[in-house]
Design an enzyme around this catalytic site. Sequence first.
Site, PDB file in Angstrom:
ATOM      1  N   LYS A 249       0.872  -1.176   0.000  1.00 44.10           N
ATOM      2  CA  LYS A 249       0.000   0.000   0.000  1.00 44.10           C
ATOM      3  C   LYS A 249       0.908   1.225   0.000  1.00 44.10           C
ATOM      4  O   LYS A 249       1.505   1.573   1.012  1.00 44.10           O
ATOM      5  CB  LYS A 249      -0.925   0.005   1.227  1.00 44.10           C
ATOM      6  CG  LYS A 249      -1.956   1.142   1.173  1.00 44.10           C
ATOM      7  CD  LYS A 249      -2.977   1.030   2.280  1.00 44.10           C
ATOM      8  CE  LYS A 249      -4.183   1.948   2.093  1.00 44.10           C
ATOM      9  NZ  LYS A 249      -3.907   3.359   2.021  1.00 44.10           N
ATOM     10  N   ARG A 254      -3.851   8.908  -5.122  1.00 45.04           N
ATOM     11  CA  ARG A 254      -4.444   8.142  -6.212  1.00 45.04           C
ATOM     12  C   ARG A 254      -4.394   8.940  -7.504  1.00 45.04           C
ATOM     13  O   ARG A 254      -4.679  10.143  -7.496  1.00 45.04           O
ATOM     14  CB  ARG A 254      -5.901   7.858  -5.836  1.00 45.04           C
ATOM     15  CG  ARG A 254      -6.624   6.881  -6.727  1.00 45.04           C
ATOM     16  CD  ARG A 254      -6.478   5.513  -6.150  1.00 45.04           C
ATOM     17  NE  ARG A 254      -7.206   4.510  -6.899  1.00 45.04           N
ATOM     18  CZ  ARG A 254      -8.202   3.782  -6.402  1.00 45.04           C
ATOM     19  NH1 ARG A 254      -8.614   3.983  -5.174  1.00 45.04           N
ATOM     20  NH2 ARG A 254      -8.764   2.831  -7.135  1.00 45.04           N
ATOM     21  N   ARG A 269      -8.305  11.231  -6.793  1.00 43.12           N
ATOM     22  CA  ARG A 269      -9.252  10.351  -6.126  1.00 43.12           C
ATOM     23  C   ARG A 269     -10.636  10.991  -6.071  1.00 43.12           C
ATOM     24  O   ARG A 269     -11.630  10.328  -6.171  1.00 43.12           O
ATOM     25  CB  ARG A 269      -8.754  10.124  -4.696  1.00 43.12           C
ATOM     26  CG  ARG A 269      -9.617   9.261  -3.844  1.00 43.12           C
ATOM     27  CD  ARG A 269      -9.170   9.441  -2.407  1.00 43.12           C
ATOM     28  NE  ARG A 269      -9.723   8.440  -1.522  1.00 43.12           N
ATOM     29  CZ  ARG A 269     -10.981   8.405  -1.105  1.00 43.12           C
ATOM     30  NH1 ARG A 269     -11.828   9.301  -1.531  1.00 43.12           N
ATOM     31  NH2 ARG A 269     -11.371   7.459  -0.278  1.00 43.12           N
ATOM     32  N   GLU A 298      -1.140   4.714  -7.862  1.00 43.20           N
ATOM     33  CA  GLU A 298      -0.804   5.601  -6.742  1.00 43.20           C
ATOM     34  C   GLU A 298       0.498   6.326  -7.096  1.00 43.20           C
ATOM     35  O   GLU A 298       1.498   5.692  -7.415  1.00 43.20           O
ATOM     36  CB  GLU A 298      -0.624   4.753  -5.474  1.00 43.20           C
ATOM     37  CG  GLU A 298      -0.391   5.538  -4.220  1.00 43.20           C
ATOM     38  CD  GLU A 298      -1.695   5.979  -3.517  1.00 43.20           C
ATOM     39  OE1 GLU A 298      -2.800   5.823  -4.093  1.00 43.20           O
ATOM     40  OE2 GLU A 298      -1.586   6.503  -2.400  1.00 43.20           O
ATOM     41  N   PHE A 338      -1.774  -0.047 -10.638  1.00 47.60           N
ATOM     42  CA  PHE A 338      -2.311  -1.332 -10.167  1.00 47.60           C
ATOM     43  C   PHE A 338      -3.568  -1.747 -10.905  1.00 47.60           C
ATOM     44  O   PHE A 338      -4.139  -2.782 -10.607  1.00 47.60           O
ATOM     45  CB  PHE A 338      -2.517  -1.340  -8.650  1.00 47.60           C
ATOM     46  CG  PHE A 338      -3.245  -0.155  -8.080  1.00 47.60           C
ATOM     47  CD1 PHE A 338      -4.600   0.000  -8.296  1.00 47.60           C
ATOM     48  CD2 PHE A 338      -2.572   0.790  -7.320  1.00 47.60           C
ATOM     49  CE1 PHE A 338      -5.284   1.080  -7.773  1.00 47.60           C
ATOM     50  CE2 PHE A 338      -3.252   1.886  -6.781  1.00 47.60           C
ATOM     51  CZ  PHE A 338      -4.615   2.020  -7.021  1.00 47.60           C
ATOM     52  N   ARG A 413     -16.830   0.258  -2.211  1.00 51.99           N
ATOM     53  CA  ARG A 413     -15.896  -0.105  -1.141  1.00 51.99           C
ATOM     54  C   ARG A 413     -16.433  -1.405  -0.579  1.00 51.99           C
ATOM     55  O   ARG A 413     -17.455  -1.418   0.100  1.00 51.99           O
ATOM     56  CB  ARG A 413     -15.877   0.986  -0.061  1.00 51.99           C
ATOM     57  CG  ARG A 413     -14.762   0.779   0.971  1.00 51.99           C
ATOM     58  CD  ARG A 413     -14.905   1.703   2.148  1.00 51.99           C
ATOM     59  NE  ARG A 413     -14.665   3.102   1.899  1.00 51.99           N
ATOM     60  CZ  ARG A 413     -13.471   3.694   1.889  1.00 51.99           C
ATOM     61  NH1 ARG A 413     -12.382   2.981   2.070  1.00 51.99           N
ATOM     62  NH2 ARG A 413     -13.369   4.991   1.697  1.00 51.99           N
ATOM     63  N   LYS A 419      -7.628  -3.251   2.976  1.00 50.29           N
ATOM     64  CA  LYS A 419      -6.334  -2.690   3.372  1.00 50.29           C
ATOM     65  C   LYS A 419      -5.983  -3.169   4.760  1.00 50.29           C
ATOM     66  O   LYS A 419      -6.852  -3.323   5.621  1.00 50.29           O
ATOM     67  CB  LYS A 419      -6.370  -1.167   3.293  1.00 50.29           C
ATOM     68  CG  LYS A 419      -7.434  -0.516   4.126  1.00 50.29           C
ATOM     69  CD  LYS A 419      -7.381   1.000   3.952  1.00 50.29           C
ATOM     70  CE  LYS A 419      -8.611   1.635   4.550  1.00 50.29           C
ATOM     71  NZ  LYS A 419      -8.635   3.075   4.492  1.00 50.29           N
TER      72      LYS A 419
HETATM   73  P1  ATP Z   1      -6.311   6.154   3.069  1.00 54.37           P
HETATM   74  O1  ATP Z   1      -6.651   7.343   3.901  1.00 54.37           O
HETATM   75  O2  ATP Z   1      -5.856   4.964   3.854  1.00 54.37           O
HETATM   76  O3  ATP Z   1      -5.479   6.442   1.878  1.00 54.37           O
HETATM   77  P2  ATP Z   1      -8.568   6.178   1.383  1.00 54.37           P
HETATM   78  O4  ATP Z   1      -9.894   6.483   1.964  1.00 54.37           O
HETATM   79  O5  ATP Z   1      -7.883   7.209   0.586  1.00 54.37           O
HETATM   80  O6  ATP Z   1      -7.674   5.671   2.568  1.00 54.37           O
HETATM   81  P3  ATP Z   1      -8.882   3.443   1.018  1.00 54.37           P
HETATM   82  O7  ATP Z   1      -9.962   2.788   0.273  1.00 54.37           O
HETATM   83  O8  ATP Z   1      -9.031   3.430   2.460  1.00 54.37           O
HETATM   84  O9  ATP Z   1      -8.709   4.918   0.493  1.00 54.37           O
HETATM   85  O10 ATP Z   1      -7.515   2.763   0.646  1.00 54.37           O
HETATM   86  C1  ATP Z   1      -7.248   2.583  -0.681  1.00 54.37           C
HETATM   87  C2  ATP Z   1      -6.274   3.644  -1.118  1.00 54.37           C
HETATM   88  O11 ATP Z   1      -4.956   3.172  -0.982  1.00 54.37           O
HETATM   89  C3  ATP Z   1      -6.451   3.888  -2.597  1.00 54.37           C
HETATM   90  O12 ATP Z   1      -7.372   4.930  -2.800  1.00 54.37           O
HETATM   91  C4  ATP Z   1      -5.067   4.255  -3.065  1.00 54.37           C
HETATM   92  O13 ATP Z   1      -4.926   5.651  -3.057  1.00 54.37           O
HETATM   93  C5  ATP Z   1      -4.143   3.671  -2.026  1.00 54.37           C
HETATM   94  N1  ATP Z   1      -3.289   2.563  -2.532  1.00 54.37           N
HETATM   95  C6  ATP Z   1      -1.954   2.452  -2.343  1.00 54.37           C
HETATM   96  N2  ATP Z   1      -1.474   1.343  -2.879  1.00 54.37           N
HETATM   97  C7  ATP Z   1      -2.512   0.674  -3.437  1.00 54.37           C
HETATM   98  C8  ATP Z   1      -2.631  -0.563  -4.147  1.00 54.37           C
HETATM   99  N3  ATP Z   1      -1.590  -1.354  -4.373  1.00 54.37           N
HETATM  100  N4  ATP Z   1      -3.878  -0.914  -4.591  1.00 54.37           N
HETATM  101  C9  ATP Z   1      -4.943  -0.122  -4.347  1.00 54.37           C
HETATM  102  N5  ATP Z   1      -4.880   1.053  -3.681  1.00 54.37           N
HETATM  103  C10 ATP Z   1      -3.674   1.452  -3.224  1.00 54.37           C
END
Ligand code: ATP
Length: 582
Positions: A249, A254, A269, A298, A338, A413, A419
């Site tokens: 991660k 994003r 994002r 990312e 990804f 989601r 995660k």
């Molecule tokens: P966070 O605050 O943890 O980034 P978030 O609300 O932005 O959370 P989540 O759905 O919780 O998003 O976690 C997914 C996020 O992790 C994705 O939006 C992306 O930006 C990031 N990410 C990093 N590496 C990866 C990966 N290998 N595959 C998918 N998402 C990834």
Amino acid sequence: MRFDEFAMDLDRLEATSSRLELVRILSELYQAVTPDEIGPITYLVQGRLAPFFEPVEIGLAEKLLLTAIAIAFGADKDEVGRAYKEIGDLGLTAEREARRAGGRSRKAPPVLDVHRRLLEVAAATGQGSQLKKLELFSGLLAELDPISAKHFVRITSGKMRLGIGDPTVLDALSTARAGDKSLRPLLEGAYNRTSDLGLIATTLWSDGEPGVEALKVTVGRPIRPQLAERLPDPDAVIRKMGMVGVQPKYDGFRVQIHKDGDEVELFSRNLENMTGMFPELVAAGGRVKARSIILDGEAIAYSPESDEYLPFQETMGRRRKHGIEQHALRAPLRAFVFDVMYRDGKDLTTLPYEERLAIVEQVIGGSDTLLSAPLTKTDSAEVLRQELLENISKGLEGVVAKRVDTPYQAGARNFNWVKLKRNTSGQLNDTIDVVLIGYYRGKGKRVEFGAGALLAGVYDSDRDEFASITRIGTGLSDAAWRELYERVRALEVDHRPARVNSILTPDVWLEPGVVAEVLADEITPSPRHTAGMAEAEPGLALRFPRIVSFRDADKRPEDATTVKEVQEMFQQQRARGAGGSR
Ligand code: ATP
């Protein structure tokens, strides 16, 4: 529809404190418009001229808006400036000047005309453009009555306070068309694929439900990103998901890369167009081996000198509008790709993940800037734990586990992506993104900063509502408090906003707009907070919350943590034993 009629509806929307009323008034408005009008009106009620991802900006700063108000109503510029200082709201200032000028003499222009002329204001660029903008804008403003002037100025200054979120628009469209919310899933599906509410509204009005169903993934329109669920530990992941593909991660932001021939666009994002900010990603996108493509990944800043990836704050520092070239040299971005959702005219979202990732490797092979995210397949909790520890020891956030046989589910989601982060003893193992919904005036030393404590909520995506979850009193330095107060001032409203659900009443209500990332010790049941509150069941609250960062650069209020996520985190905390230490 004339603009003054539209403005009356905006006034009704502004006055209500009920989300159901918002939907009702908006659906009545929709019933009164033609297919030509419905697209522009959909953008305007959200304070825009075009979909969120199109970088259309009026480009008139506050000072010029005040000048325009003075010109339009024949007032003295300094006088208007003073009035604004006193009132603190550009819209109300315009309304006051319009009244002083004796209201409107001619018939207000049609909404379509106003929308078209505002697009002209936005399109004026280059030398002499400020003057041209001013001329067009003040000419338009002069044709409006006081109430129209108020809303018109609010729309154009980006200070619309109606708080109409995307789900509310979708519910109102469905209600206007079918009499109830039954069309919401159809409309939401189209929204996940196209991110364009105006397009969906126009299509529904002109081609009906089959037309909306036929709206496809398209290069140039961002797809709403798939998101990840949380599970507490590797054992829970394997139990729930079976065989998974594990990826690091990455802790950046994003990015969705769209290529169409020679043209490349980048989206964030929250669907914002970021193309101008990252020339190195645009160049790398242009070299992808496909005529047209949509990639998901990312982006993370990298130091060429130390050959290391940079911390999140430095990566976020690249999201800027000035000094782009210079920063691109100092901390160039790389993107770990990804996913792929589209290639050469074909929607790939229905392919299994493993096949999509193979295509990613094929099309970006050889690039230094675009790297494909590695994937380790396993159904062993031990292997997953090793992967997690290894990635944490490399300074990464954790891992994402994905079901390898699932499609790309835009906007979802769910447990197809999970995660997994480090578990810190005595604390929740993840931060929560809250939205500020009010504040309490300070006591003692804090009086001078205006705010003493904050009231914050999380997002209830089913109801398009912000439900209170915590009061935050500590965690910020004096300087940060002062800065925050300046930001929240612009969001102050004199009654509880329609989308805010709270039993507590702060001294000042805020229109949801500021997203803060909060760390807390635990989630506890509470009769005082409304997050997750149901009949005879208390809500949930955060214990010992402290702000660790502000996330508005990459999150809209609707992208904050949801009530459902907090409920799940609460269940997981319970399963681990209260306090959550491991
Ligand atoms: P966070 O605050 O943890 O980034 P978030 O609300 O932005 O959370 P989540 O759905 O919780 O998003 O976690 C997914 C996020 O992790 C994705 O939006 C992306 O930006 C990031 N990410 C990093 N590496 C990866 C990966 N290998 N595959 C998918 N998402 C990834």
